[in-house]
Enzyme design. Sequence first.
Site, PDB file in Angstrom:
ATOM      1  N   ILE A 125     -16.880 -12.955   8.059  1.00 34.62           N
ATOM      2  CA  ILE A 125     -17.290 -14.490   8.213  1.00 34.62           C
ATOM      3  C   ILE A 125     -17.497 -14.603   9.668  1.00 34.62           C
ATOM      4  O   ILE A 125     -17.250 -14.017  10.667  1.00 34.62           O
ATOM      5  CB  ILE A 125     -15.803 -15.284   8.197  1.00 34.62           C
ATOM      6  CG1 ILE A 125     -15.969 -16.839   8.256  1.00 34.62           C
ATOM      7  CG2 ILE A 125     -14.613 -14.896   8.913  1.00 34.62           C
ATOM      8  CD1 ILE A 125     -14.954 -17.737   7.633  1.00 34.62           C
ATOM      9  N   CYS A 126     -18.267 -15.871  10.136  1.00 35.86           N
ATOM     10  CA  CYS A 126     -18.437 -16.046  11.382  1.00 35.86           C
ATOM     11  C   CYS A 126     -19.670 -15.081  12.143  1.00 35.86           C
ATOM     12  O   CYS A 126     -20.669 -14.876  11.670  1.00 35.86           O
ATOM     13  CB  CYS A 126     -17.330 -16.499  12.276  1.00 35.86           C
ATOM     14  SG  CYS A 126     -17.664 -17.325  13.968  1.00 35.86           S
ATOM     15  N   ALA A 127     -19.143 -14.587  13.273  1.00 37.20           N
ATOM     16  CA  ALA A 127     -19.932 -13.675  13.819  1.00 37.20           C
ATOM     17  C   ALA A 127     -19.872 -12.244  13.265  1.00 37.20           C
ATOM     18  O   ALA A 127     -20.722 -11.445  13.454  1.00 37.20           O
ATOM     19  CB  ALA A 127     -19.732 -13.790  15.362  1.00 37.20           C
ATOM     20  N   TYR A 170     -22.441 -17.396  11.203  1.00 40.54           N
ATOM     21  CA  TYR A 170     -22.259 -18.729  12.114  1.00 40.54           C
ATOM     22  C   TYR A 170     -23.890 -18.876  12.836  1.00 40.54           C
ATOM     23  O   TYR A 170     -24.395 -17.971  13.141  1.00 40.54           O
ATOM     24  CB  TYR A 170     -21.351 -18.071  13.156  1.00 40.54           C
ATOM     25  CG  TYR A 170     -21.012 -19.223  14.191  1.00 40.54           C
ATOM     26  CD1 TYR A 170     -20.233 -20.367  13.748  1.00 40.54           C
ATOM     27  CD2 TYR A 170     -21.581 -19.517  15.233  1.00 40.54           C
ATOM     28  CE1 TYR A 170     -19.997 -21.357  14.419  1.00 40.54           C
ATOM     29  CE2 TYR A 170     -21.292 -20.719  16.131  1.00 40.54           C
ATOM     30  CZ  TYR A 170     -20.385 -21.756  15.804  1.00 40.54           C
ATOM     31  OH  TYR A 170     -20.366 -22.663  16.511  1.00 40.54           O
TER      32      TYR A 170
END
Length: 184
Positions: free
Chosen positions: A101-103, A122
Amino acid sequence: MPKVLVPLAQGCEELEAVTIIDLLRRAEVEVVTAGLTDEPVTASRGTVLIADTSLDAVLDQDFDMIVLPGGLPGATHLQEDARVSDLLRRQQAQDRYVAAICAAPRVFAATGLLEGKTATAYPGALVADDVPGTRLTDAPVEVDGKVVTSRGPGTAMDFALQLVEILQGRATRDSVERDLSRNT
């Protein structure tokens, strides 16, 4: 009972890490958190997390899924750790799930796990030129085969619920989600 590894790096996004751990445990998934070192993990907003064990202690274990929380510099630390890359490649070779998730999807990009996949991350964490052969979307969660990716803190709940569904089925996901919505 499914078994999931959540590596915790200094500077990880605590909202993502805790949401993933919490919802998977509510779904009766065995979650093992492993620090890259033996030290407590100070997350990106200063929350201190204590991992269950060290990454070195679980290197020889098999997991149904490995889930990487994002955040910076947490995702960078995961990407620079050869043990994490080796675990992810082994997971892929064994046709088991990986999720980020995200970066953290950029860790997958660096290890070649996103090649030919549809993924999300992200905004700005992955750039199409850096991941040729990968279709990037702005969806909250993408599932492409055994690779699951998500956007960031705002999608952590949707991401974790998707992981619950993959590991324990739709009925368990619905039960966990229903329990989260009760006002008791």
